[in-house]
Motif scaffolding. Structure first.
Motif, PDB file in Angstrom:
ATOM      1  N   CYS A 131      -6.712   0.598  15.056  1.00 53.26           N
ATOM      2  CA  CYS A 131      -7.394   0.567  13.622  1.00 53.26           C
ATOM      3  C   CYS A 131      -6.733   0.276  12.484  1.00 53.26           C
ATOM      4  N   TYR A 132      -5.327   0.293  12.598  1.00 53.47           N
ATOM      5  CA  TYR A 132      -4.310  -0.191  11.359  1.00 53.47           C
ATOM      6  C   TYR A 132      -3.742  -1.564  11.706  1.00 53.47           C
ATOM      7  N   TYR A 133      -4.257  -2.048  12.581  1.00 54.77           N
ATOM      8  CA  TYR A 133      -3.787  -3.506  12.584  1.00 54.77           C
ATOM      9  C   TYR A 133      -4.008  -4.317  11.651  1.00 54.77           C
ATOM     10  N   GLN A 134      -4.868  -4.288  10.930  1.00 55.56           N
ATOM     11  CA  GLN A 134      -5.351  -5.378   9.884  1.00 55.56           C
ATOM     12  C   GLN A 134      -4.595  -4.983   8.669  1.00 55.56           C
ATOM     13  N   TYR A 135      -4.401  -3.773   8.375  1.00 52.72           N
ATOM     14  CA  TYR A 135      -3.636  -3.342   7.295  1.00 52.72           C
ATOM     15  C   TYR A 135      -2.354  -3.540   7.469  1.00 52.72           C
ATOM     16  N   CYS A 136      -1.746  -3.459   8.511  1.00 49.60           N
ATOM     17  CA  CYS A 136      -0.280  -3.931   9.119  1.00 49.60           C
ATOM     18  C   CYS A 136      -0.160  -5.348   8.605  1.00 49.60           C
ATOM     19  N   GLY A 137      -1.026  -6.147   9.208  1.00 50.73           N
ATOM     20  CA  GLY A 137      -1.117  -7.472   9.193  1.00 50.73           C
ATOM     21  C   GLY A 137      -0.948  -7.966   7.593  1.00 50.73           C
ATOM     22  N   ILE A 158       6.665  -1.887   0.822  1.00 46.38           N
ATOM     23  CA  ILE A 158       6.740  -0.333   0.679  1.00 46.38           C
ATOM     24  C   ILE A 158       5.453  -0.119  -0.332  1.00 46.38           C
ATOM     25  N   PHE A 159       5.390  -0.657  -1.155  1.00 41.92           N
ATOM     26  CA  PHE A 159       4.390   0.122  -2.188  1.00 41.92           C
ATOM     27  C   PHE A 159       2.962   0.172  -1.421  1.00 41.92           C
ATOM     28  N   LEU A 160       2.679  -1.136  -0.806  1.00 43.66           N
ATOM     29  CA  LEU A 160       1.260  -1.149  -0.013  1.00 43.66           C
ATOM     30  C   LEU A 160       1.426  -0.277   0.965  1.00 43.66           C
ATOM     31  N   SER A 161       2.380   0.046   1.802  1.00 44.72           N
ATOM     32  CA  SER A 161       2.656   1.026   2.856  1.00 44.72           C
ATOM     33  C   SER A 161       2.284   2.224   2.322  1.00 44.72           C
ATOM     34  N   ARG A 162       2.892   2.745   1.321  1.00 40.18           N
ATOM     35  CA  ARG A 162       2.538   4.044   1.004  1.00 40.18           C
ATOM     36  C   ARG A 162       1.156   4.264   0.280  1.00 40.18           C
ATOM     37  N   LEU A 163       0.699   3.323  -0.236  1.00 40.11           N
ATOM     38  CA  LEU A 163      -0.823   3.096  -0.847  1.00 40.11           C
ATOM     39  C   LEU A 163      -1.772   3.303   0.490  1.00 40.11           C
ATOM     40  N   PHE A 164      -1.420   2.408   1.605  1.00 38.36           N
ATOM     41  CA  PHE A 164      -2.272   2.491   2.584  1.00 38.36           C
ATOM     42  C   PHE A 164      -2.206   3.905   3.397  1.00 38.36           C
ATOM     43  N   ALA A 165      -0.967   4.307   3.523  1.00 36.06           N
ATOM     44  CA  ALA A 165      -0.846   5.728   3.949  1.00 36.06           C
ATOM     45  C   ALA A 165      -1.665   6.784   3.479  1.00 36.06           C
ATOM     46  N   VAL A 166      -1.610   6.847   2.041  1.00 38.16           N
ATOM     47  CA  VAL A 166      -2.415   7.793   1.555  1.00 38.16           C
ATOM     48  C   VAL A 166      -3.965   7.868   1.695  1.00 38.16           C
ATOM     49  N   ARG A 167      -4.367   6.541   1.451  1.00 34.78           N
ATOM     50  CA  ARG A 167      -5.839   6.012   1.741  1.00 34.78           C
ATOM     51  C   ARG A 167      -6.125   6.393   2.874  1.00 34.78           C
ATOM     52  N   LYS A 168      -5.465   6.005   4.068  1.00 34.20           N
ATOM     53  CA  LYS A 168      -6.098   6.194   5.523  1.00 34.20           C
ATOM     54  C   LYS A 168      -5.319   7.462   6.231  1.00 34.20           C
ATOM     55  N   PHE A 199       9.112   6.691  -6.276  1.00 33.15           N
ATOM     56  CA  PHE A 199       7.912   7.035  -6.904  1.00 33.15           C
ATOM     57  C   PHE A 199       7.250   8.406  -6.587  1.00 33.15           C
ATOM     58  N   PRO A 200       6.587   9.042  -7.686  1.00 33.33           N
ATOM     59  CA  PRO A 200       5.933   9.964  -7.258  1.00 33.33           C
ATOM     60  C   PRO A 200       4.641   9.867  -6.091  1.00 33.33           C
ATOM     61  N   GLN A 201       4.334  10.865  -5.776  1.00 32.88           N
ATOM     62  CA  GLN A 201       3.300  10.483  -4.703  1.00 32.88           C
ATOM     63  C   GLN A 201       1.857  10.574  -5.408  1.00 32.88           C
ATOM     64  N   LYS A 202       1.722  11.039  -6.591  1.00 29.05           N
ATOM     65  CA  LYS A 202       0.620  11.228  -7.177  1.00 29.05           C
ATOM     66  C   LYS A 202       0.093   9.633  -7.568  1.00 29.05           C
ATOM     67  N   TRP A 203       1.198   8.644  -7.549  1.00 31.74           N
ATOM     68  CA  TRP A 203       0.808   7.334  -7.947  1.00 31.74           C
ATOM     69  C   TRP A 203      -0.173   6.632  -7.052  1.00 31.74           C
ATOM     70  N   PHE A 204      -0.002   7.273  -5.741  1.00 32.68           N
ATOM     71  CA  PHE A 204      -0.831   6.532  -4.621  1.00 32.68           C
ATOM     72  C   PHE A 204      -1.914   7.203  -4.239  1.00 32.68           C
ATOM     73  N   GLN A 205      -2.366   8.420  -4.970  1.00 33.06           N
ATOM     74  CA  GLN A 205      -3.748   9.238  -4.665  1.00 33.06           C
ATOM     75  C   GLN A 205      -4.590   8.503  -5.285  1.00 33.06           C
ATOM     76  N   LYS A 206      -6.039   8.663  -4.710  1.00 28.82           N
ATOM     77  CA  LYS A 206      -7.051   8.376  -5.553  1.00 28.82           C
ATOM     78  C   LYS A 206      -7.208   9.276  -6.595  1.00 28.82           C
ATOM     79  N   ARG A 207      -7.670   8.562  -7.669  1.00 27.54           N
ATOM     80  CA  ARG A 207      -8.136   9.346  -9.049  1.00 27.54           C
ATOM     81  C   ARG A 207      -9.457   9.803  -8.806  1.00 27.54           C
ATOM     82  N   THR A 208      -9.566  11.277  -9.443  1.00 23.82           N
ATOM     83  CA  THR A 208     -10.972  11.675  -9.115  1.00 23.82           C
ATOM     84  C   THR A 208     -12.208  11.713 -10.378  1.00 23.82           C
ATOM     85  N   HIS A 209     -11.607  10.949 -11.463  1.00 27.51           N
ATOM     86  CA  HIS A 209     -12.360  10.940 -12.876  1.00 27.51           C
ATOM     87  C   HIS A 209     -13.757  10.368 -12.613  1.00 27.51           C
TER      88      HIS A 209
END
Length: 145
Positions: free
Chosen positions: A28-34, A65-75, A135-145
């Motif tokens: 399920c993560y192949y497309q994100y890795c690609g 690495i930025f995208l990796s951290r972003l997808f890791a938090v989202r997924k 970079f702080p972890q909060k930069w990669f988390q979804k905002r709840t506003h």
């Protein structure tokens, strides 16, 4: 957009998925890795004409690495799921090969040049990884506003 760049994105996308398969990343993560590997390669190719190979690799690594951290938090999975496969298009495998080849063929001056360039690219990858992991972890988390 340049057709060659699109084809290279596709090659990096497929190659990154192949490494994800090799490292047993869940399907399920192949497309994100690609996507991560392809985007890193395209940024490398876009920056390279205006910079050196180590600098282009550094910028591409930061993106990967930025995208990796972003997808890791989202997924909600470990960052290494995306990081290990996504970084492979940037790894200087050909530089390592040619360094060894020139050593074996006793062309030591060329081997030294190629080996030093390969080393600089490897250091650029490490520095890019270290920078983004600061970079702080909060930069990669979804905002709840």
């Amino acid at each position: 957009m340049n057709l060659r760049l699109i084809l290279e994105f596709g090659a990096a996308f497929v190659g990154t998925i192949a490494f994800a398969l090799l490292f047993q990343v869940p399907t399920c993560y192949y497309q994100y890795c690609g996507l991560i590997g392809g985007c890193g390669w395209v940024l490398y190719k876009l920056v390279l004409p205006f910079s050196t190979a180590p600098m282009a690799t550094f910028y591409a690594t930061v993106l990967v690495i930025f995208l990796s951290r972003l997808f890791a938090v989202r997924k909600q999975c470990p960052v290494t799921v995306f990081l290990i496969a996504g970084i492979f298009p940037l790894v200087p495998g050909a530089g390592i090969y040619w360094t060894a080849y020139y050593i074996v063929t006793n062309e030591l001056e060329v081997a030294g040049q190629k080996g030093f360039m390969t080393f600089k690219i490897a250091v650029a990858i490490v520095l890019g990884i270290l920078l983004v992991f600061e970079f702080p972890q909060k930069w990669f988390q979804k905002r709840t506003h």
